[in-house]
Design a protein around this motif. Structure first.
Motif, PDB file in Angstrom:
ATOM      1  N   SER A 168       0.838  -1.206   0.000  1.00  0.00           N
ATOM      2  CA  SER A 168       0.000   0.000   0.000  1.00  0.00           C
ATOM      3  C   SER A 168       0.866   1.247   0.000  1.00  0.00           C
ATOM      4  CB  SER A 168      -0.919   0.016   1.222  1.00  0.00           C
ATOM      5  OG  SER A 168      -1.833  -1.051   1.174  1.00  0.00           O
ATOM      6  N   THR A 225       0.427  -4.980   3.301  1.00  0.00           N
ATOM      7  CA  THR A 225      -0.514  -4.241   4.151  1.00  0.00           C
ATOM      8  C   THR A 225      -1.809  -3.993   3.384  1.00  0.00           C
ATOM      9  OG1 THR A 225       1.374  -3.118   5.164  1.00  0.00           O
ATOM     10  CG2 THR A 225      -0.801  -2.186   5.594  1.00  0.00           C
ATOM     11  N   ASP A 226      -2.939  -4.391   3.960  1.00  0.00           N
ATOM     12  CA  ASP A 226      -4.207  -4.189   3.272  1.00  0.00           C
ATOM     13  C   ASP A 226      -4.689  -2.745   3.455  1.00  0.00           C
ATOM     14  OD1 ASP A 226      -5.510  -3.943   5.791  1.00  0.00           O
ATOM     15  OD2 ASP A 226      -5.921  -6.096   5.862  1.00  0.00           O
ATOM     16  N   ILE A 227      -5.766  -2.414   2.765  1.00  0.00           N
ATOM     17  CA  ILE A 227      -6.213  -1.017   2.713  1.00  0.00           C
ATOM     18  C   ILE A 227      -6.710  -0.513   4.072  1.00  0.00           C
ATOM     19  CG2 ILE A 227      -8.588  -1.531   1.976  1.00  0.00           C
ATOM     20  CD1 ILE A 227      -6.298   1.347   0.736  1.00  0.00           C
ATOM     21  N   GLN A 228      -7.377  -1.369   4.847  1.00  0.00           N
ATOM     22  CA  GLN A 228      -7.873  -0.928   6.149  1.00  0.00           C
ATOM     23  C   GLN A 228      -6.713  -0.656   7.108  1.00  0.00           C
ATOM     24  OE1 GLN A 228     -11.066  -0.009   7.019  1.00  0.00           O
ATOM     25  NE2 GLN A 228      -9.887   0.805   8.743  1.00  0.00           N
ATOM     26  N   SER A 229      -5.730  -1.523   7.101  1.00  0.00           N
ATOM     27  CA  SER A 229      -4.546  -1.305   7.946  1.00  0.00           C
ATOM     28  C   SER A 229      -3.818  -0.032   7.528  1.00  0.00           C
ATOM     29  CB  SER A 229      -3.600  -2.506   7.862  1.00  0.00           C
ATOM     30  OG  SER A 229      -4.226  -3.679   8.331  1.00  0.00           O
ATOM     31  N   THR A 230      -3.791   0.227   6.223  1.00  0.00           N
ATOM     32  CA  THR A 230      -3.148   1.434   5.717  1.00  0.00           C
ATOM     33  C   THR A 230      -3.902   2.683   6.187  1.00  0.00           C
ATOM     34  OG1 THR A 230      -2.420   0.203   3.773  1.00  0.00           O
ATOM     35  CG2 THR A 230      -2.332   2.595   3.637  1.00  0.00           C
ATOM     36  N   ARG A 231      -5.234   2.620   6.152  1.00  0.00           N
ATOM     37  CA  ARG A 231      -6.041   3.743   6.679  1.00  0.00           C
ATOM     38  C   ARG A 231      -5.713   3.986   8.158  1.00  0.00           C
ATOM     39  NH1 ARG A 231     -10.629   1.325   3.920  1.00  0.00           N
ATOM     40  NH2 ARG A 231     -11.126   2.490   2.031  1.00  0.00           N
ATOM     41  N   ASN A 232      -5.569   2.921   8.903  1.00  0.00           N
ATOM     42  CA  ASN A 232      -5.258   3.044  10.334  1.00  0.00           C
ATOM     43  C   ASN A 232      -3.912   3.731  10.550  1.00  0.00           C
ATOM     44  OD1 ASN A 232      -7.643   1.693  10.874  1.00  0.00           O
ATOM     45  ND2 ASN A 232      -6.660  -0.297  11.176  1.00  0.00           N
ATOM     46  N   GLU A 235      -4.242   7.479   9.658  1.00  0.00           N
ATOM     47  CA  GLU A 235      -4.949   8.230  10.711  1.00  0.00           C
ATOM     48  C   GLU A 235      -4.069   8.398  11.944  1.00  0.00           C
ATOM     49  OE1 GLU A 235      -8.078  10.314  12.674  1.00  0.00           O
ATOM     50  OE2 GLU A 235      -7.377  10.030  10.606  1.00  0.00           O
TER      51      GLU A 235
END
Length: 243
Positions: A168, A225-232, A235
């Motif tokens: 990501s 790294t998946d997209i949700q982990s990347t968002r975390n 943030e």
């Protein structure tokens, strides 16, 4: 008598060659369990350790804390299969400083052809790595520059074609950065960039990649790294900067 003299001269020659190797070549031997059985004088000079301090111990005495254990796992799996391993390793000296070695590890056999351990020959490439780091590092922020980022990015793309792990990307910049420069001057602006880079780097995994994309922009590459982990992650960094 002639045979005895010939053996004597061969023995002297061999001893001379071994002494030259011991003094000038960084090499060590281990048993099949990885315990060090010999450690050359050249290795002593570079590492800061004496032979009596390391014989009987494993090479993780030199392990740098930032090197992933999976790297050594792959190395060990290769040599235990009877194959040669070669690569660059970042080590830590006895005094805590770092050094780099280009290493070749091969199986060691006795006169009967039975594997009894491993031999590792090393070349000190610390100076080369430092020059490489200078050419790949953004002078102001001390993170990777755009040139190095492109190289790593292309490598990730190549791996991505043959792997399902993926990676990501986070691209970020500093809001209203022009106002900082116009109000407080470019020296303060430079300080903000340095602090920003330091803050991000300190809050990433050691194998994640951060580079200065340009101006006040930074790019982060997150392997596997998946997209949700990347968002975390994004943030988390945003909140750290805001605070």
């Amino acid at each position: 008598i002639n045979n005895a003299m010939e053996i004597y001269h061969i023995t002297r020659q061999n001893k001379k060659l071994l002494d030259i190797l011991d003094t000038n070549v960084m090499y060590s031997t281990t048993d099949l369990q990885g315990n060090i059985t010999f450690f050359s004088q050249a290795f002593e000079r570079v590492s800061g350790y004496k032979q009596h301090e390391v014989v009987g111990k494993k090479h993780n005495i030199f392990k740098h804390p930032e090197i992933d254990s999976l790297y050594y796992k792959s190395l060990w799996e290769t040599i235990t299969r009877g194959e040669k391993w070669s690569g660059s390793i970042r080590n830590r000296r006895k005094d805590g400083s770092d050094y780099w070695v280009k290493t070749v590890i091969t199986p060691l056999y006795d006169d009967m052809g039975v594997k009894v351990g491993y031999t590792a020959v090393r070349e000190d490439i610390t100076d080369k790595k430092q020059i490489e780091k200078l050419s790949n590092t953004d002078k102001l922020t001390q993170v990777y520059n755009r040139h190095k980022l492109d190289e790593i990015f292309n490598g990730y793309l190549d791996v991505g074609h043959s792997s399902t792990a993926g990676f990501s990307i986070i691209l970020l910049d500093i809001d209203h950065f022009k106002v900082i420069n116009d109000t407080y001057g470019h020296q303060v602006g430079d300080y903000v960039l340095q602090e920003m880079a330091h803050l991000i780097k300190q809050n990433l995994r050691h194998y994640d990649v951060i580079a200065r994309w340009g101006g006040e922009e930074f790019m982060i590459l997150l392997p596997a790294t998946d997209i949700q982990s990347t968002r975390n992650v994004a943030e988390k960094l945003r909140l750290l900067v805001a605070s």
